[in-house]
Structure formats: C-alpha cells, structure tokens
Design a protein around this motif. Structure first.
Motif, mmCIF file in Angstrom:
data_model
loop_
_atom_site.group_PDB
_atom_site.id
_atom_site.type_symbol
_atom_site.label_atom_id
_atom_site.label_comp_id
_atom_site.label_asym_id
_atom_site.label_seq_id
_atom_site.Cartn_x
_atom_site.Cartn_y
_atom_site.Cartn_z
ATOM 1 N N TYR A 1 4.110 -0.739 8.452
ATOM 2 C CA TYR A 1 5.369 -0.512 9.342
ATOM 3 C C TYR A 1 6.205 -1.420 8.781
ATOM 4 C CZ TYR A 1 3.160 -4.899 9.002
ATOM 5 O OH TYR A 1 1.846 -6.617 9.359
ATOM 6 N N ASP A 2 7.650 -1.724 9.221
ATOM 7 C CA ASP A 2 8.655 -2.095 8.311
ATOM 8 C C ASP A 2 8.986 -2.903 7.697
ATOM 9 O OD1 ASP A 2 8.133 -4.090 10.006
ATOM 10 O OD2 ASP A 2 10.391 -3.567 11.429
ATOM 11 N N GLU A 3 8.123 -3.738 7.496
ATOM 12 C CA GLU A 3 7.773 -5.667 7.012
ATOM 13 C C GLU A 3 6.862 -4.842 5.672
ATOM 14 O OE1 GLU A 3 6.464 -8.665 8.585
ATOM 15 O OE2 GLU A 3 7.491 -8.308 10.503
ATOM 16 N N HIS A 4 6.300 -4.021 5.682
ATOM 17 C CA HIS A 4 5.612 -3.850 4.771
ATOM 18 C C HIS A 4 5.748 -2.937 3.839
ATOM 19 C CE1 HIS A 4 0.871 -5.812 6.607
ATOM 20 N NE2 HIS A 4 2.692 -6.335 6.106
ATOM 21 N N VAL A 5 6.756 -2.939 2.334
ATOM 22 C CA VAL A 5 7.229 -2.122 2.301
ATOM 23 C C VAL A 5 6.663 -1.568 0.152
ATOM 24 C CG1 VAL A 5 8.418 -3.629 0.506
ATOM 25 C CG2 VAL A 5 9.721 -1.520 0.913
ATOM 26 N N PHE A 6 5.741 -2.737 0.282
ATOM 27 C CA PHE A 6 4.587 -1.885 -0.530
ATOM 28 C C PHE A 6 3.463 -2.212 -0.530
ATOM 29 C CE2 PHE A 6 7.867 -4.692 -3.136
ATOM 30 C CZ PHE A 6 8.177 -2.798 -3.754
ATOM 31 N N PHE A 7 2.458 -1.280 -0.885
ATOM 32 C CA PHE A 7 0.853 -1.102 -0.715
ATOM 33 C C PHE A 7 0.668 -1.444 -2.294
ATOM 34 C CE2 PHE A 7 3.339 0.684 2.433
ATOM 35 C CZ PHE A 7 3.023 0.156 3.970
ATOM 36 N N PHE A 8 -0.248 -2.486 -2.438
ATOM 37 C CA PHE A 8 -0.723 -2.326 -3.410
ATOM 38 C C PHE A 8 -1.886 -2.367 -3.735
ATOM 39 C CE2 PHE A 8 2.764 -6.587 -3.423
ATOM 40 C CZ PHE A 8 3.342 -5.838 -3.658
ATOM 41 N N SER A 9 -2.050 -1.796 -5.470
ATOM 42 C CA SER A 9 -3.515 -1.978 -6.070
ATOM 43 C C SER A 9 -3.237 -2.571 -7.174
ATOM 44 C CB SER A 9 -3.879 -0.339 -6.224
ATOM 45 O OG SER A 9 -2.611 -0.164 -7.348
ATOM 46 N N ALA A 10 -4.676 -2.736 -8.127
ATOM 47 C CA ALA A 10 -4.690 -3.786 -9.061
ATOM 48 C C ALA A 10 -4.000 -2.820 -10.421
ATOM 49 C CB ALA A 10 -6.105 -3.531 -10.218
ATOM 50 N N HIS A 11 -4.015 -1.146 -10.276
ATOM 51 C CA HIS A 11 -3.169 -0.522 -11.201
ATOM 52 C C HIS A 11 -1.509 -0.853 -10.788
ATOM 53 C CE1 HIS A 11 -6.174 1.693 -11.700
ATOM 54 N NE2 HIS A 11 -6.294 2.453 -12.746
ATOM 55 N N SER A 12 -0.725 -0.912 -9.749
ATOM 56 C CA SER A 12 0.775 -0.922 -9.530
ATOM 57 C C SER A 12 0.701 -2.731 -9.747
ATOM 58 C CB SER A 12 0.950 -0.222 -7.815
ATOM 59 O OG SER A 12 0.028 -1.208 -7.043
ATOM 60 N N VAL A 13 0.020 -3.615 -8.640
ATOM 61 C CA VAL A 13 0.536 -4.786 -9.138
ATOM 62 C C VAL A 13 0.245 -5.182 -11.226
ATOM 63 C CG1 VAL A 13 -0.567 -6.813 -9.527
ATOM 64 C CG2 VAL A 13 -0.575 -5.453 -7.517
ATOM 65 N N SER A 14 -0.406 -4.772 -11.926
ATOM 66 C CA SER A 14 -0.494 -5.010 -13.393
ATOM 67 C C SER A 14 0.636 -4.537 -13.490
ATOM 68 C CB SER A 14 -2.021 -4.273 -13.740
ATOM 69 O OG SER A 14 -1.788 -4.062 -15.189
ATOM 70 N N THR A 15 0.822 -3.161 -13.605
ATOM 71 C CA THR A 15 2.077 -2.678 -14.244
ATOM 72 C C THR A 15 3.913 -3.120 -13.782
ATOM 73 O OG1 THR A 15 0.828 -0.209 -13.924
ATOM 74 C CG2 THR A 15 3.307 -0.608 -14.107
ATOM 75 N N LEU A 16 3.385 -3.636 -12.954
ATOM 76 C CA LEU A 16 4.862 -3.986 -12.245
ATOM 77 C C LEU A 16 5.106 -5.784 -12.606
ATOM 78 C CD1 LEU A 16 7.323 -5.033 -9.954
ATOM 79 C CD2 LEU A 16 5.463 -5.593 -7.983
ATOM 80 N N PHE A 17 3.960 -6.179 -12.414
ATOM 81 C CA PHE A 17 4.176 -7.845 -13.542
ATOM 82 C C PHE A 17 4.270 -7.595 -14.704
ATOM 83 C CE2 PHE A 17 3.729 -8.734 -9.197
ATOM 84 C CZ PHE A 17 4.952 -9.157 -8.818
ATOM 85 N N SER A 18 3.486 -6.194 -15.447
ATOM 86 C CA SER A 18 3.686 -6.875 -17.073
ATOM 87 C C SER A 18 5.229 -6.886 -17.037
ATOM 88 C CB SER A 18 2.533 -6.006 -17.971
ATOM 89 O OG SER A 18 2.965 -4.563 -17.561
ATOM 90 N N ARG A 19 5.956 -6.076 -16.602
ATOM 91 C CA ARG A 19 7.574 -5.842 -17.160
ATOM 92 C C ARG A 19 8.255 -7.184 -17.056
ATOM 93 N NH1 ARG A 19 11.027 -2.450 -14.223
ATOM 94 N NH2 ARG A 19 9.893 -0.114 -14.930
ATOM 95 N N HIS A 20 7.457 -7.983 -16.340
ATOM 96 C CA HIS A 20 8.028 -9.421 -16.433
ATOM 97 C C HIS A 20 7.389 -10.585 -17.548
ATOM 98 C CE1 HIS A 20 11.231 -8.110 -13.778
ATOM 99 N NE2 HIS A 20 10.532 -7.749 -13.293
ATOM 100 N N GLY A 21 6.639 -10.083 -18.201
ATOM 101 C CA GLY A 21 5.346 -11.041 -19.134
ATOM 102 C C GLY A 21 4.142 -12.041 -18.308
ATOM 103 N N LEU A 22 3.817 -11.261 -17.019
ATOM 104 C CA LEU A 22 2.901 -11.838 -16.720
ATOM 105 C C LEU A 22 1.889 -11.144 -16.900
ATOM 106 C CD1 LEU A 22 4.900 -13.265 -13.445
ATOM 107 C CD2 LEU A 22 3.245 -14.310 -15.082
ATOM 108 N N GLU A 23 0.630 -11.272 -16.676
ATOM 109 C CA GLU A 23 -0.623 -10.418 -16.706
ATOM 110 C C GLU A 23 -1.506 -10.893 -15.430
ATOM 111 O OE1 GLU A 23 -3.954 -9.975 -20.415
ATOM 112 O OE2 GLU A 23 -3.105 -11.775 -20.266
#
Ligand code: SAH
Ligand code: TMP
Ligand code: ZN
Length: 401
Positions: free
Chosen positions: A212-234
């Motif tokens: 629904y409108d508020e939920h823009v992302f549907f996360f998995s460990a794959h997407s979370v790890s890829t996203l935050f590794s761009r910012h130095g977070l593991e």
C-alpha cells in the motif's frame, strides 16, 4: 519503464493494483469524492534485487497531525517491543548508551529505554502520535528523519550507539539520505537495527495487502545488504520475527566492526531457493494475487446470495488495498469493527465502508467476519471468545474458519 530508487537501473512493473487511495485516509461522508488516488504498481530491480512501488504519494499526504495508526493499541506489540529492547540492550548497549529511533510513533519501543533512565531521541513526523509519546515522558522531535536531521541530532546529543526503526524504513523513498544520516550518527561500535515486513513472507503467503502507499520497499536480505553496503554498513545479523504477518529484523554495523553471524548466509541461501532473485517468481506471485481476488469476491457474492450478514474486523491500512483492488464495498461488508477512536464513525478509503467501535460490533454481530487484521489473529481470537459466527481470511488463501 521505471527507475530504481536505489541503483537507478530501469525495470518494468510486474503488477498493478489499479487506482488506490491513501491507505490510512479514513474519511467523513462530506469528503467522499475529494479523495486523492494514484495508480499502484510494483516492480523488481534485477540489478539490486529491490522490490518497490513505482510511484508513491507525497509524504505529507500520508504522515501528518491526524495519522490514525497508534502502535500501542496492540498489547502483543507492546510485549514484542519491550523484549526486543531488552534483547538489544543485552547484546550491544549499556546504561550510558544513546538510542535514536526513526519513526517512534507513540513511544512503544523507546518506553523501555526511558524507564531505564537512558539518553534517547525519537524522530516522528506525525505530530499527533509524537505528542502521545511526549505525554509518556519520551524525548521526541516531530519531524521527518533524513541526513540533515541526523546532523542536528548529533550536534545536540552526540553519536548514537543504537539507531532503531520498526516498520518505517520501508516507508521512505529518499533512502540514500536515510542511510547517510544513520551512517553519520552511528558511533564506531554502534548498531543499526530495523525490522520490516519480509518479502519472503509476502511471496509465500500471497499477502499482497502489505502493498500500500506507505510501503515503498519490500525488503529481503539481498536488497538490504546491497543497499546499505553502498554506505559502508554491513549486514551482520538477521532474525525472522512473527510480527505484522512475517517480518525480518536486520542488524547492520560499520564494515568490519563486528563478526557476521551465520544467519545472514543462511537467509541469503533461503532467498535464492525461494526465487527472490528471479523475475519469474514475481510473475507467479502476480497470478496468485489475481486468484486470491477471484476467490474472495466469489465467497462474498455467495454469502450475499444466501442472505448472510458479513462485517470486517480491523480497519487496517492493509485492508485498503484488498477492498479497492477487489472492488468490495458496503454492498458486501456492512461495517468494520476497529478499536482506534480516530477511525471510528469514519469510512474506509476509496470503498466507504463504515468503521464502527468494538461495542457496535457486540450489538450487531454478523454471521461472518473478515479478519482484516490477520497479523493480530492470536490476540483477536483471544479477545473474542463469545463470537459465534465464522471468520473469513484470505491469507494464505481465501477460506472460512
Ligand atoms: N515504529 C512504529 C510505527 C510504525 S508506523 C511501529 O512499528 O509500530 C510508520 C511510522 O513512520 C509513522 O508513525 C510515520 O509517521 C513514520 N515515518 C514516516 N516517514 C518517516 C521519516 N522520514 N522519519 C521518521 N519517521 C517517519
Ligand atoms: P495493523 O494490522 O496495521 O497493526 O492494524 C491493526 C488495526 O486493527 C488497528 O486499526 C487496530 C485494530 N485492532 C482492533 O480493532 N482490535 C484488536 O484487538 C487489535 C489487536 C487491533
Ligand atoms: Zn536497483
């Protein structure tokens, strides 16, 4: 074609839910006809594995001084957050730690740290729920969290040992500003812990109402790890949790600050097996959603033709997607019972079903009741031992119980 909010690659949506209103936009009769609608579509980016909405309404349309979701209305969620606070405290914190929460709502999580006399700050843009937190003695700023707010918070209170967020990070499209803000405020050994509905559960249970409108992302460990590794977070740990119909708790830290738990690799492997990194999985999900709609509408039509009365339980934001997508209104469901005072005597967004109090439900008991708050099933069934009708659910498939 659409552009990925994370990596800017292009992708095509795999499903459309047609025109949808603001999911938490419960309204009065005089406002029928004035509702904002947007076409709700979801896509999968095969470059960074993020499943996402292609369009989201402006944040001020969703989060404001009349936000009707109060976290503390569920006793089970209160218990969940208390034990989570305790668990995180025992693993990573001490009494001198500073805790920041993004989207603290009415203070359901920070209460535990406030009671321990610890330094804390909640950041919550919906001012009515932020006010409810402040009334409990919780330190909160009523604003949207982002990179600039993180800088202000650090100037005033210093580095954070824990940044926590539950059911909020998946709401925020300007995700790189969020990640930068968290990275900058975290202390060297600080942790960022967040939880959100888990993509794996949505696929396995066909729980399309998480969309629904508020939920823009549907996360998995794959997407979370890829996203935050761009910012130095593991991603150092993951934990499957039962809240909101199946969620995942992600723990992140500065790269190299902590050892990575085995659970991370196990979940990544499980996601490969589930097919979360393949487009075909989402095409199949889309077919399952269509079937769910057909079966739900067919059941309601049958009950109507038999002259049965049908109501709903829990005027959830999730139900907005189901009702609007299936074209179900007051013709099929005479009212929805909900304990939230701010929703009562209003109507559901887009479909205009009356929302009534629990007392009204007691005096107007229907033959059948659709459990829209299916994620609170245990608590609700415990609360309703006297209900003699039958329950309807559509998760994981449409059935009566
Ligand atoms: N953490 C609570 C509330 C979740 S509801 C719980 O798990 O029960 C989502 C909350 O996110 C709302 O209170 C909304 O106001 C808040 N929110 C939305 N965008 C935000 C942002 N940019 N920064 C902080 N909070 C935000
Ligand atoms: P949620 O699924 O987004 O947490 O929303 C749950 C909704 O259901 C919320 O509006 C409150 C309502 N509710 C009841 O009416 N009775 C209950 O016993 C519970 C747990 C929730
Ligand atoms: Zn991408």
């Amino acid at each position: 074609m659409n552009k990925c909010l994370v990596c800017e690659s292009t992708f095509s949506p795999f499903i459309s839910f047609g025109d949808q209103p603001i999911a938490n936009g419960f309204l009065k009769e005089e406002d029928f006809g004035k509702e904002y609608l947007f076409e709700m579509k979801v896509g999968y980016c095969d470059q960074c594995h993020m499943v996402q909405l292609t369009e989201q309404p402006d944040r001020e349309k969703m989060f404001h001084d009349q936000y009707p979701f109060y976290s503390s209305l569920s006793n089970h969620m209160q218990k969940h957050f208390r034990s989570e606070g305790e668990e995180i405290f025992n693993s990573y914190l001490n009494k001198d730690s500073f805790v920041v929460e993004v989207g603290c709502n009415d203070g359901i999580f920070l209460q535990y740290f406030k009671d321990k006399g610890m330094k804390h700050l909640g950041i919550e843009p919906s001012s009515n729920v932020a006010e409810a937190a402040k009334e409990k003695g919780i330190n909160a700023w009523s604003t949207f969290f982002d990179e600039d707010v993180a800088k202000k918070a650090e100037l005033e209170y210093g580095k954070a040992d824990l940044v926590f967020s539950a059911n909020v990070i998946c709401h925020i499209p300007y995700i790189h500003s969020i990640a930068k803000g968290i990275e900058s405020i975290l202390s060297d050994k600080g942790v960022f812990v967040f939880e959100d509905p888990y993509l794996g559960d949505i696929i396995e249970k066909t729980s399309y109402d998480q969309i629904y409108d508020e939920h823009v992302f549907f996360f998995s460990a794959h997407s979370v790890s890829t996203l935050f590794s761009r910012h130095g977070l593991e991603l150092i740990d993951v934990k499957k949790i039962p809240t909101h119909g199946g969620s995942m708790r992600y723990t992140l830290a500065r790269s190299g600050a902590f050892e990575k738990s085995n659970a991370v690799n196990e979940v990544l492997k499980h996601e490969e097996e589930l097919g979360l990194t393949k487009f075909e999985t989402y095409e199949k999900f889309s077919k399952n959603v269509e079937n769910s709609k057909k079966n739900f509408v067919a059941l309601l039509e049958k009950l109507k033709s038999e002259g049965k009365s049908v109501a709903g339980y829990g005027a959830t934001s999730k139900s907005t997607t189901v009702l609007n997508y299936c074209g179900v209104g007051p013709n099929h469901i005479s009212f929805i019972s909900d304990t939230t005072p701010m929703k009562q005597e209003k109507f559901t967004p887009g479909t205009h079903i009356p929302v009534k109090s629990r007392e009204y439900f007691g005096q107007n008991t229907p033959d059948y009741i659709v459990l829209f708050a299916w994620n609170h099933k245990k608590e609700i069934i415990e609360n309703e031992p006297g209900f003699e009708g039958r329950w309807i659910t559509y998760i994981p498939d449409v059935h009566v119980f």
